[in-house]
Design a protein around this motif. Structure first.
Motif, PDB file in Angstrom:
ATOM      1  N   PHE A 172      -1.121  11.604  -2.222  1.00 37.48           N
ATOM      2  CA  PHE A 172      -2.306  11.151  -2.939  1.00 37.48           C
ATOM      3  C   PHE A 172      -3.314  12.300  -2.929  1.00 37.48           C
ATOM      4  O   PHE A 172      -3.541  12.911  -1.880  1.00 37.48           O
ATOM      5  CB  PHE A 172      -2.931   9.929  -2.265  1.00 37.48           C
ATOM      6  CG  PHE A 172      -2.037   8.719  -2.220  1.00 37.48           C
ATOM      7  CD1 PHE A 172      -2.096   7.756  -3.213  1.00 37.48           C
ATOM      8  CD2 PHE A 172      -1.154   8.524  -1.164  1.00 37.48           C
ATOM      9  CE1 PHE A 172      -1.283   6.632  -3.168  1.00 37.48           C
ATOM     10  CE2 PHE A 172      -0.334   7.412  -1.103  1.00 37.48           C
ATOM     11  CZ  PHE A 172      -0.394   6.452  -2.112  1.00 37.48           C
ATOM     12  N   THR A 174      -7.261  13.889  -4.477  1.00 33.38           N
ATOM     13  CA  THR A 174      -8.501  13.738  -5.239  1.00 33.38           C
ATOM     14  C   THR A 174      -8.909  15.108  -5.775  1.00 33.38           C
ATOM     15  O   THR A 174      -8.738  16.126  -5.105  1.00 33.38           O
ATOM     16  CB  THR A 174      -9.645  13.167  -4.381  1.00 33.38           C
ATOM     17  OG1 THR A 174     -10.045  14.140  -3.395  1.00 33.38           O
ATOM     18  CG2 THR A 174      -9.214  11.889  -3.679  1.00 33.38           C
ATOM     19  N   HIS A 189       0.087  10.791  -6.864  1.00 30.22           N
ATOM     20  CA  HIS A 189      -0.994   9.980  -7.421  1.00 30.22           C
ATOM     21  C   HIS A 189      -2.281  10.792  -7.347  1.00 30.22           C
ATOM     22  O   HIS A 189      -2.650  11.281  -6.276  1.00 30.22           O
ATOM     23  CB  HIS A 189      -1.168   8.669  -6.653  1.00 30.22           C
ATOM     24  CG  HIS A 189       0.085   7.845  -6.576  1.00 30.22           C
ATOM     25  ND1 HIS A 189       0.574   7.120  -7.646  1.00 30.22           N
ATOM     26  CD2 HIS A 189       0.956   7.631  -5.545  1.00 30.22           C
ATOM     27  CE1 HIS A 189       1.686   6.488  -7.286  1.00 30.22           C
ATOM     28  NE2 HIS A 189       1.934   6.785  -6.017  1.00 30.22           N
ATOM     29  N   PHE A 191      -6.473  11.092  -8.237  1.00 34.70           N
ATOM     30  CA  PHE A 191      -7.683  10.325  -8.510  1.00 34.70           C
ATOM     31  C   PHE A 191      -8.860  11.265  -8.735  1.00 34.70           C
ATOM     32  O   PHE A 191      -8.918  12.361  -8.167  1.00 34.70           O
ATOM     33  CB  PHE A 191      -8.027   9.390  -7.332  1.00 34.70           C
ATOM     34  CG  PHE A 191      -6.853   8.587  -6.831  1.00 34.70           C
ATOM     35  CD1 PHE A 191      -6.180   7.722  -7.672  1.00 34.70           C
ATOM     36  CD2 PHE A 191      -6.430   8.708  -5.513  1.00 34.70           C
ATOM     37  CE1 PHE A 191      -5.095   6.981  -7.215  1.00 34.70           C
ATOM     38  CE2 PHE A 191      -5.357   7.977  -5.047  1.00 34.70           C
ATOM     39  CZ  PHE A 191      -4.691   7.103  -5.898  1.00 34.70           C
ATOM     40  N   ALA A 195     -14.318   8.766  -7.937  1.00 38.54           N
ATOM     41  CA  ALA A 195     -13.851   7.382  -8.017  1.00 38.54           C
ATOM     42  C   ALA A 195     -13.769   6.768  -6.623  1.00 38.54           C
ATOM     43  O   ALA A 195     -13.857   7.460  -5.602  1.00 38.54           O
ATOM     44  CB  ALA A 195     -12.486   7.336  -8.696  1.00 38.54           C
ATOM     45  N   ASP A 196     -13.590   5.456  -6.580  1.00 37.27           N
ATOM     46  CA  ASP A 196     -13.401   4.749  -5.308  1.00 37.27           C
ATOM     47  C   ASP A 196     -11.941   4.910  -4.895  1.00 37.27           C
ATOM     48  O   ASP A 196     -11.112   4.029  -5.114  1.00 37.27           O
ATOM     49  CB  ASP A 196     -13.767   3.275  -5.469  1.00 37.27           C
ATOM     50  CG  ASP A 196     -13.705   2.507  -4.149  1.00 37.27           C
ATOM     51  OD1 ASP A 196     -13.299   3.113  -3.128  1.00 37.27           O
ATOM     52  OD2 ASP A 196     -14.037   1.318  -4.147  1.00 37.27           O
ATOM     53  N   TYR A 197     -11.643   6.077  -4.311  1.00 37.35           N
ATOM     54  CA  TYR A 197     -10.244   6.382  -4.025  1.00 37.35           C
ATOM     55  C   TYR A 197      -9.661   5.486  -2.939  1.00 37.35           C
ATOM     56  O   TYR A 197      -8.440   5.293  -2.885  1.00 37.35           O
ATOM     57  CB  TYR A 197     -10.066   7.856  -3.660  1.00 37.35           C
ATOM     58  CG  TYR A 197     -10.789   8.302  -2.410  1.00 37.35           C
ATOM     59  CD1 TYR A 197     -10.222   8.124  -1.152  1.00 37.35           C
ATOM     60  CD2 TYR A 197     -12.030   8.920  -2.478  1.00 37.35           C
ATOM     61  CE1 TYR A 197     -10.869   8.540  -0.001  1.00 37.35           C
ATOM     62  CE2 TYR A 197     -12.685   9.339  -1.338  1.00 37.35           C
ATOM     63  CZ  TYR A 197     -12.105   9.143  -0.105  1.00 37.35           C
ATOM     64  OH  TYR A 197     -12.762   9.561   1.036  1.00 37.35           O
ATOM     65  N   GLN A 199      -9.968   2.202  -2.651  1.00 39.15           N
ATOM     66  CA  GLN A 199      -9.374   1.047  -3.329  1.00 39.15           C
ATOM     67  C   GLN A 199      -8.165   1.457  -4.161  1.00 39.15           C
ATOM     68  O   GLN A 199      -7.190   0.712  -4.268  1.00 39.15           O
ATOM     69  CB  GLN A 199     -10.428   0.371  -4.208  1.00 39.15           C
ATOM     70  CG  GLN A 199     -11.543  -0.292  -3.426  1.00 39.15           C
ATOM     71  CD  GLN A 199     -11.014  -1.291  -2.397  1.00 39.15           C
ATOM     72  OE1 GLN A 199     -10.138  -2.117  -2.695  1.00 39.15           O
ATOM     73  NE2 GLN A 199     -11.547  -1.207  -1.179  1.00 39.15           N
ATOM     74  N   GLU A 200      -8.227   2.657  -4.777  1.00 36.09           N
ATOM     75  CA  GLU A 200      -7.104   3.128  -5.574  1.00 36.09           C
ATOM     76  C   GLU A 200      -5.863   3.344  -4.712  1.00 36.09           C
ATOM     77  O   GLU A 200      -4.748   2.974  -5.097  1.00 36.09           O
ATOM     78  CB  GLU A 200      -7.475   4.430  -6.299  1.00 36.09           C
ATOM     79  CG  GLU A 200      -8.530   4.287  -7.369  1.00 36.09           C
ATOM     80  CD  GLU A 200      -8.035   3.496  -8.564  1.00 36.09           C
ATOM     81  OE1 GLU A 200      -6.813   3.500  -8.819  1.00 36.09           O
ATOM     82  OE2 GLU A 200      -8.856   2.866  -9.245  1.00 36.09           O
ATOM     83  N   ARG A 203      -4.506  -0.025  -3.580  1.00 35.01           N
ATOM     84  CA  ARG A 203      -3.854  -0.746  -4.671  1.00 35.01           C
ATOM     85  C   ARG A 203      -2.392  -0.332  -4.794  1.00 35.01           C
ATOM     86  O   ARG A 203      -1.523  -1.142  -5.138  1.00 35.01           O
ATOM     87  CB  ARG A 203      -4.590  -0.457  -5.978  1.00 35.01           C
ATOM     88  CG  ARG A 203      -4.022  -1.174  -7.195  1.00 35.01           C
ATOM     89  CD  ARG A 203      -4.851  -0.877  -8.435  1.00 35.01           C
ATOM     90  NE  ARG A 203      -4.898   0.546  -8.725  1.00 35.01           N
ATOM     91  CZ  ARG A 203      -3.946   1.212  -9.364  1.00 35.01           C
ATOM     92  NH1 ARG A 203      -2.853   0.574  -9.765  1.00 35.01           N
ATOM     93  NH2 ARG A 203      -4.072   2.507  -9.613  1.00 35.01           N
ATOM     94  N   ILE A 204      -2.114   0.938  -4.479  1.00 42.11           N
ATOM     95  CA  ILE A 204      -0.743   1.450  -4.551  1.00 42.11           C
ATOM     96  C   ILE A 204      -0.008   1.250  -3.238  1.00 42.11           C
ATOM     97  O   ILE A 204       1.179   0.906  -3.212  1.00 42.11           O
ATOM     98  CB  ILE A 204      -0.774   2.948  -4.925  1.00 42.11           C
ATOM     99  CG1 ILE A 204      -1.409   3.134  -6.304  1.00 42.11           C
ATOM    100  CG2 ILE A 204       0.624   3.551  -4.894  1.00 42.11           C
ATOM    101  CD1 ILE A 204      -1.750   4.578  -6.627  1.00 42.11           C
TER     102      ILE A 204
END
Length: 381
Positions: A172, A174, A189, A191, A195-197, A199-200, A203-204
């Motif tokens: 992941f 950013t 992934h 981001f 952003a609100d990483y 929660q992102e 979510r995954i």
């Protein structure tokens, strides 16, 4: 001899390149290895040094820089394993941005035949830092997951490449939006940095991640700890959130400190989480682990020779262009490493040559990472 030097740190600091007719000191009876410099790596820590945002900053004037590549010019009597003319890369405890550099032989490494000098100058700090954090501190293994901030930077790209050498590792990352197209294939992934990483990621992966690599600090510390799975490891290796303007900012320092999660050891025990810090320069120059690092460099060169990793060079700059190069790093405009090239001739800097987008100041967090028309705030005047 041409050098890029900082004449001061703090609000009135200055940077210039000087040319002097001076004798190069003799190293014949010492352990040092003088190198004829070809390239010097520019790192975010150099900006922090320049602003005085480090503990015990060195006295000025000083020649910045901690890594370089070049050709061996001379050898001390006690030096073994190297010859004059060898192509090498090296760590230096300051003084890397000069035409001639001297450093103890334990910090010098031979360059693979097909590695360019610019790649070599981009290699040591980024890849050794990434390797040490992933494999020596966090014990990365097959099937694990990693969150890395500033995924488009030199260390971020090194982390992504090293993770790809282990099967089924999920990365992941950013980064500013404008970098996503260039680096999308290097992470699983991606981001936006604003952003609100948290929660992102959840979510995954509802459980979170196994490893968090944080070069930002501030409120990202608490966010990173909250994302750790049981037995996960959070590693802080920088604090770039403190560099938000052209001078050292007490407000930015205080805000970053205040936002850092106050760690409760009992909570770490109950949640089976690990928190760690990593400073490669301290490990080398203050804690005497040059032997350990040499073994890591040997492993990394092996991976390079197997075509599994390759330094990402953003751009080359003349020593006289250090002002513009530092501005580009300050603006977080780079993808990979900036190199100061001794042989490069300075070129005029056009208005669009330095990325207008900035990940710096907190006041910019609400803006899109792609805003091309935003007025640039100069880091160096």
């Amino acid at each position: 001899m041409r050098k890029s030097y900082s004449s001061n740190t703090g609000p009135t600091r200055g940077t210039a390149v000087v040319t002097k007719e001076e004798e190069i000191r003799s190293y014949k009876h010492g352990p040092g290895t003088p190198l004829s410099l070809d390239g010097g790596g520019l790192n975010f820590i150099d900006l922090m040094v320049r602003q005085g945002n480090i503990d015990n900053p060195p006295k000025t004037p000083l020649v910045p820089g901690f890594e370089c590549s070049g050709i061996v010019e001379a050898l001390g009597d006690s030096v073994k394993g190297y010859e004059i003319g060898d192509r090498v890369m090296a760590f230096v405890n300051y003084n890397a941005w000069a035409e001639v550099v001297c450093t103890p032989v334990e910090f010098v490494y031979k360059i693979p035949e097909d590695m360019s000098f610019s790649e070599a100058a981009a290699f040591p700090m980024n890849f050794v830092t990434a390797y040490m954090m992933l494999f020596e501190v966090a014990n990365l293994r097959e099937g694990m997951s990693v969150l890395v901030h500033s995924a488009g930077g030199g260390v971020g790209q090194a982390v992504a490449q090293l993770c790809s050498t282990i099967p089924n590792v999920t990365v992941f990352g950013t980064a500013s939006t404008f970098k996503h197209e260039a680096i999308k294939d290097s992470v699983t992934h991606l981001f936006d940095r604003n952003a609100d990483y948290v929660q992102e990621v959840k979510r995954i992966s509802a459980e979170g991640v196994d490893i968090v690599l944080d070069c930002l600090c501030g409120d990202n510390t608490g966010k990173g700890l909250s994302l750790l799975k049981p037995l996960g490891t959070y590693i802080l290796y920088g604090s770039s959130n403190m560099v938000t303007g052209e001078t050292k900012s007490f407000f930015s320092f205080a805000k970053s400190w205040w936002q850092v999660e106050k760690v409760n050891p009992i909570k770490l025990y109950e949640e089976n989480k690990v928190i760690a810090g990593f400073s490669l320069l301290n490990l080398l120059f203050k804690q005497g682990r040059a032997g350990l690092i040499r073994g890591v460099v040997d492993k990394l060169i092996g991976l390079y020779n197997q075509k599994k990793i390759k330094p990402v060079v953003d751009s080359l700059w003349a020593l006289e262009e250090v002002k513009e190069a530092m501005q580009r790093i300050h603006d977080r405009g780079n993808i990979g490493k900036l190199i100061l090239d001794v042989e490069k001739t300075p070129t005029p800097l056009m208005a669009n040559d330095s990325t207008e987008t900035s990940e710096a100041g907190e006041e910019e967090e609400d803006h899109e990472g792609d805003s091309e028309n935003k007025e640039r705030i100069p880091f160096i005047q």
